[in-house]
Enzyme design. Structure first.
Site, PDB file in Angstrom:
ATOM      1  N   ALA A  76       0.841  -1.201   0.000  1.00  0.00           N
ATOM      2  CA  ALA A  76       0.000   0.000   0.000  1.00  0.00           C
ATOM      3  C   ALA A  76       0.873   1.245   0.000  1.00  0.00           C
ATOM      4  O   ALA A  76       2.033   1.218   0.408  1.00  0.00           O
ATOM      5  CB  ALA A  76      -0.905   0.002   1.232  1.00  0.00           C
ATOM      6  N   ASP A  77       0.280   2.325  -0.469  1.00  0.00           N
ATOM      7  CA  ASP A  77       0.928   3.630  -0.423  1.00  0.00           C
ATOM      8  C   ASP A  77      -0.161   4.678  -0.226  1.00  0.00           C
ATOM      9  O   ASP A  77      -1.239   4.558  -0.809  1.00  0.00           O
ATOM     10  CB  ASP A  77       1.713   3.917  -1.706  1.00  0.00           C
TER      11      ASP A  77
END
Length: 193
Positions: A76-77
């Site tokens: 994730a970012d």
């Protein structure tokens, strides 16, 4: 509830304490695996949600060659988006103060890109949350930055910290997305695996 995941060894490719806590909150057993120095650059043509989606895929691709059969990886970012620009992790106190001043009395977006990867397939999605800050005084901003040192957080703030208690006026979308992992959407996506 996610019994379908029992056929996988679930890996969270993140050192974020918040992401670890949120994934654990879904009742998912997982291990953490990270690689040093994954390149998080992105093409300048990308806008808003496209950026963390691109980076979450890039993180997954960096790990993909090292994955074993039966593993499922979550990357994730998260970015804060204001005035058509990314507010990333601040380099120092002054930058953190400037970011919070810029968001004071305004609405910004928080975008998180999430990528679910196995050796055989990959799926990704992005979540968006609008956050409205009340007018923050210079003293409130300085107090928060000095006491909480938010240099490891996109946009220089953690919604679950003091600044969120006193400054967040309105949220449209997932609260947990602001913390870095849209767990309700992730849960729905993991149900489909």
């Amino acid at each position: 509830m996610l019994d379908n995941l029992k056929k996988y060894k679930v890996i969270l490719a993140s050192n974020s304490p918040r992401r670890k806590e949120l994934l654990a909150g879904l009742g998912v057993e997982y291990e953490v695996r990270t690689l040093p120095d994954v390149d998080e650059s992105y093409p300048e043509t990308l806008q808003g949600a496209e950026i963390p989606l691109y980076i979450s895929r890039k993180k997954a691709d960096a790990h993909r060659g090292l994955m074993q059969p039966g593993e499922l990886m979550i990357t994730a970012d998260t970015i804060v988006w204001l005035d058509g620009k990314v507010l990333g992790k601040p380099a120092d106190r002054e930058e953190a103060m400037r970011m919070l001043r810029d968001m004071s009395g305004r609405t910004h977006e928080v975008f998180t890109g999430v990528c679910i990867t196995t050796p055989e397939w990959q799926r990704s999605f992005a979540a968006e949350t609008e956050v409205r800050f009340s007018d923050l005084s210079e003293a409130e901003i300085a107090y928060y930055v000095d006491k909480y040192q938010p240099m490891d957080k996109a946009g220089a703030y953690g919604v679950q910290e003091w600044i969120g208690f006193i400054g967040v006026e309105n949220i449209a979308g997932s609260y947990y997305n602001i913390m870095g992992l849209p767990v309700q959407r992730l849960y729905r996506e993991l149900q489909k695996v």
